[in-house]
Scaffold this active site. Sequence first.
Site, PDB file in Angstrom:
ATOM      1  N   ASN A   1      17.276   8.384  -3.303  1.00 16.22           N
ATOM      2  CA  ASN A   1      15.736   9.064  -3.564  1.00 16.22           C
ATOM      3  C   ASN A   1      14.502   9.258  -4.316  1.00 16.22           C
ATOM      4  OD1 ASN A   1      16.466  11.291  -1.195  1.00 16.22           O
ATOM      5  ND2 ASN A   1      18.348  10.930  -2.676  1.00 16.22           N
ATOM      6  N   LEU A   2      13.591   8.569  -3.974  1.00 21.13           N
ATOM      7  CA  LEU A   2      12.343   8.206  -4.485  1.00 21.13           C
ATOM      8  C   LEU A   2      11.396   9.414  -4.310  1.00 21.13           C
ATOM      9  CD1 LEU A   2      12.094   4.340  -3.891  1.00 21.13           C
ATOM     10  CD2 LEU A   2      13.045   5.119  -5.592  1.00 21.13           C
TER      11      LEU A   2
ATOM     12  N   LYS B   1      18.747  -1.127   7.846  1.00 23.78           N
ATOM     13  CA  LYS B   1      18.711  -1.047   6.479  1.00 23.78           C
ATOM     14  C   LYS B   1      20.058  -2.228   6.543  1.00 23.78           C
ATOM     15  CE  LYS B   1      15.105   0.165   4.689  1.00 23.78           C
ATOM     16  NZ  LYS B   1      13.830  -0.790   4.088  1.00 23.78           N
TER      17      LYS B   1
ATOM     18  N   TYR C   1      17.486   4.146  11.237  1.00 28.91           N
ATOM     19  CA  TYR C   1      16.913   4.124   9.812  1.00 28.91           C
ATOM     20  C   TYR C   1      18.453   3.152   8.916  1.00 28.91           C
ATOM     21  CZ  TYR C   1      14.192   3.473   5.599  1.00 28.91           C
ATOM     22  OH  TYR C   1      14.342   3.075   4.034  1.00 28.91           O
TER      23      TYR C   1
ATOM     24  N   HIS D   1       9.916  12.689   2.482  1.00 28.01           N
ATOM     25  CA  HIS D   1      11.007  13.692   2.292  1.00 28.01           C
ATOM     26  C   HIS D   1      10.780  15.140   1.715  1.00 28.01           C
ATOM     27  CE1 HIS D   1      11.509   8.793   2.177  1.00 28.01           C
ATOM     28  NE2 HIS D   1      12.105   9.087   3.503  1.00 28.01           N
TER      29      HIS D   1
ATOM     30  N   LEU E   1       4.153   3.570  -0.567  1.00 28.02           N
ATOM     31  CA  LEU E   1       4.919   4.348  -2.547  1.00 28.02           C
ATOM     32  C   LEU E   1       5.557   3.137  -3.446  1.00 28.02           C
ATOM     33  CD1 LEU E   1       5.813   6.648  -4.192  1.00 28.02           C
ATOM     34  CD2 LEU E   1       7.484   6.979  -3.036  1.00 28.02           C
ATOM     35  N   VAL E   2       5.897   2.532  -2.694  1.00 30.91           N
ATOM     36  CA  VAL E   2       7.188   1.229  -3.656  1.00 30.91           C
ATOM     37  C   VAL E   2       6.439   0.306  -3.633  1.00 30.91           C
ATOM     38  CG1 VAL E   2       9.180   0.247  -3.190  1.00 30.91           C
ATOM     39  CG2 VAL E   2       9.605   2.467  -2.743  1.00 30.91           C
TER      40      VAL E   2
ATOM     41  N   ARG F   1       0.483  -1.442  -0.067  1.00 34.41           N
ATOM     42  CA  ARG F   1      -0.210   0.463   0.366  1.00 34.41           C
ATOM     43  C   ARG F   1       0.768   1.102   0.185  1.00 34.41           C
ATOM     44  NH1 ARG F   1      -2.518  -4.025  -0.156  1.00 34.41           N
ATOM     45  NH2 ARG F   1      -4.958  -4.365   0.471  1.00 34.41           N
TER      46      ARG F   1
ATOM     47  N   SER G   1      18.015   0.852   0.700  1.00 29.13           N
ATOM     48  CA  SER G   1      18.063   2.791   0.696  1.00 29.13           C
ATOM     49  C   SER G   1      19.292   3.114   0.680  1.00 29.13           C
ATOM     50  CB  SER G   1      17.154   3.077   2.135  1.00 29.13           C
ATOM     51  OG  SER G   1      17.836   4.939   2.180  1.00 29.13           O
ATOM     52  N   SER G   2      19.642   4.035   0.103  1.00 28.73           N
ATOM     53  CA  SER G   2      21.236   4.750  -0.157  1.00 28.73           C
ATOM     54  C   SER G   2      21.639   5.564   0.795  1.00 28.73           C
ATOM     55  CB  SER G   2      21.051   5.923  -1.058  1.00 28.73           C
ATOM     56  OG  SER G   2      19.813   6.713  -1.638  1.00 28.73           O
ATOM     57  N   CYS G   3      20.925   5.391   1.848  1.00 29.60           N
ATOM     58  CA  CYS G   3      21.018   5.864   2.878  1.00 29.60           C
ATOM     59  C   CYS G   3      22.153   4.395   3.942  1.00 29.60           C
ATOM     60  CB  CYS G   3      20.311   6.531   4.272  1.00 29.60           C
ATOM     61  SG  CYS G   3      19.312   5.214   5.051  1.00 29.60           S
TER      62      CYS G   3
ATOM     63  N   PRO H   1      17.804   1.426  -3.505  1.00 31.78           N
ATOM     64  CA  PRO H   1      17.586   3.162  -4.601  1.00 31.78           C
ATOM     65  C   PRO H   1      17.372   3.738  -3.927  1.00 31.78           C
ATOM     66  CG  PRO H   1      14.969   1.257  -3.407  1.00 31.78           C
ATOM     67  CD  PRO H   1      16.681   1.248  -2.570  1.00 31.78           C
TER      68      PRO H   1
END
Length: 332
Positions: A183-184, A158, A154, A197, A32-33, A30, A125-127, A181
Amino acid sequence: MTTAAHGGTRHGKTHRPLDRSARVFVAGGRGLVGSAVWRHLVREGFTDVVGPGSAHLDLRERRAVFDWFAATRPDVVVLAAARVGGIKANATRPAEFLSDNLRIQVNVLDAALEQGVERLLFLGSSCIYPKFADQPVREEALLTGALEPTNDAYAIAKIAGITQVRAVRRQYGLPWICAMPTNLYGPGDNFHPEHSHVLPSLIRRFHEARETGARRVVNWGTGTPRREFLHVDDLARACLHLLEHYDEDGPVNVGTGTDITVWEAAELVAEVVGYEGAIEWDTAQPDGTPRKLLDVSRLTALGWVPRIGLREGLAETYAWYVAHLGSGVLRH
């Protein structure tokens, strides 16, 4: 389906392409991704995509997750569920971001292993990369330096998920993979004034300023950090592409390979929205990582490239936002 946790090490090759009749569990379907991945799978002919919402299955509840897996027995899992948020949410609620994401990941990965799920994609995540990693950031930069303090909780969660997937590969031989990924943004994003974001936050802020006739909009930071932005539908295409073309131990970066300053992003959003007032910056607020551009050569070598330009994607996202104002669909 063989239960890997009970059946010892297995070394099967990935089946390409994926069987379109396979049952695919999109965890976080449900969000965004997850919703973008779901849409893409359906467009590509998958006929059995499943994924109950959080009201019906709380992925933080271990027993409920194991029972659901046992009853549903998915063949493929895309783990897109996560507690996510912007710089303020990460900085002010790190305990929740760490605890919730660790529980979601461990529960889903353990249950998938117990059921012997053959193919699994974990989305990070790229973070996860060091704050001052060499640019563009290669996958090998993982665990080579200190993280950005505002979202380290976070990021650690990950990184734990990546490590668990790699451990399953080593111990059980299952072809599970990880994608990181950048930033989306896109339709279905979170437009909350504090928890979103950068791009959805800018869209909301400039739209409200235009509607109220505000003469200025103040954004956090200096505007100088550089960010890479990927439309979520491009990520969805990359997810299926990786499931069908990639079976290696390391994570794969997913991005565009180009970046802009947050200042430039704000000006572009203002143009798309039609806001003509002043844009100012509150330099007392944090900037976050100064630059975060991903090296996407590993993914492009597999034959994937992004299709949606930033201006086009922002226009689509803004149109979606306006169309859903007052509908109860927006998370804002």
